[in-house]
Design an enzyme around this catalytic site. Structure first.
Site, mmCIF file in Angstrom:
data_model
loop_
_atom_site.group_PDB
_atom_site.id
_atom_site.type_symbol
_atom_site.label_atom_id
_atom_site.label_comp_id
_atom_site.label_asym_id
_atom_site.label_seq_id
_atom_site.Cartn_x
_atom_site.Cartn_y
_atom_site.Cartn_z
ATOM 1 C CB THR A 29 -0.996 -0.038 1.185
ATOM 2 O OG1 THR A 29 -1.952 1.009 1.044
ATOM 3 C CG2 THR A 29 -0.300 0.126 2.528
ATOM 4 C CG ASN A 30 -0.399 4.749 -1.365
ATOM 5 O OD1 ASN A 30 -1.051 5.504 -0.654
ATOM 6 N ND2 ASN A 30 -0.913 4.168 -2.459
ATOM 7 N NE ARG A 31 5.800 7.072 3.881
ATOM 8 C CZ ARG A 31 6.156 6.625 5.081
ATOM 9 N NH1 ARG A 31 5.363 6.803 6.121
ATOM 10 N NH2 ARG A 31 7.304 6.012 5.242
#
Ligand code: C5P
Length: 220
Positions: A29-31
């Site tokens: 995933t990402n931030r």
């Protein structure tokens, strides 16, 4: 008093990250926190629009709007957006969609083994580019670009490549801008080359400034 300048319009907003599973317990995933997209959905609703929010996994409470669809993966987000796109007058793609996903999703937890571990990735569909190629003259498309370098150059090239009407660029290396902050600082690029600069300010105010630009450029 909030202007009702989006009354009668349907605004489709995407927000948050996507989550790309590797096995039943792991994902990439990402931030992205989803804060910018949720602020936009709420602001559009305050301005009289019917709002549909397609959201990746976030810890945020859904705003009081027409419809909220929770998704996990980029493919699910693509499907949710494609199914509703014809109803949208304005599409705002604030989601941070994962560009790649693991090619294989193991149905059992991957076991630790000696030596190297490699994960094969394949490209996800670019949702915004697909909608850009499908959109009618009356639909208005807003994209986001989180950049760490060459902000203006990358923003303008994305605007053109994805057939967008407006592109909101933020330099995620700037203090107080981008992922997970309650504030943001953005530059708004229009198709006609006009640039507006919004300095570091709360994401709620940035949302209204972005919608001001949508109203302005939709009418020109
Ligand atoms: O190319 P990049 O990911 O920086 O483009 C950002 C814009 O494109 C964002 O508006 C994002 O929501 C959208 N996007 C998308 N589908 C992807 C990748 C990005 O809709 N697979």
């Amino acid at each position: 008093l909030t202007p009702q300048d989006l009354a009668g319009l349907t605004v489709l907003v995407t927000a948050g990250p996507t989550r790309e599973p590797l096995d039943p317990v792991r994902y990439l995933t990402n931030r992205s926190s989803g804060k910018m997209g949720y602020a936009l959905a709420e602001a559009a609703s305050q301005r009289g629009a019917k709002v549909i929010l397609v959201s990746g996994p976030t810890s945020l409470k859904a705003p009081p709007i027409e419809e909220v669809i929770q998704v996990e993966t980029a493919i699910q987000m693509y499907q949710a957006v494609a199914d509703r796109f014809s109803r949208a007058n304005i599409l705002v793609k604030a989601a941070a969609v994962a560009d790649y996903r693991p090619d294989n999703i193991c149905d059992q937890k991957i076991k630790k083994a000696a030596g190297e571990m490699n994960i094969e990735l394949v490209a996800n569909p670019d949702i915004l580019a697909h909608m850009g190629s499908r959109k009618s003259d009356k639909q208005f498309l807003v994209g986001f670009a989180a950049e760490t370098n060459d902000l203006d150059k990358n923003a303008l090239s994305k605007l053109e490549k994805k057939n967008l009407d407006l592109l909101i660029a933020n330099d995620v290396t700037q203090p107080g801008a981008g992922f997970d902050y309650d504030t943001n600082a953005v530059r708004i690029f229009s198709k006609t080359g006009t640039i507006k600069e919004i300095p570091v300010i709360s994401k709620n105010i940035v949302a209204h400034k972005i919608l001001d630009a949508v109203v302005e450029f939709r009418n020109c």
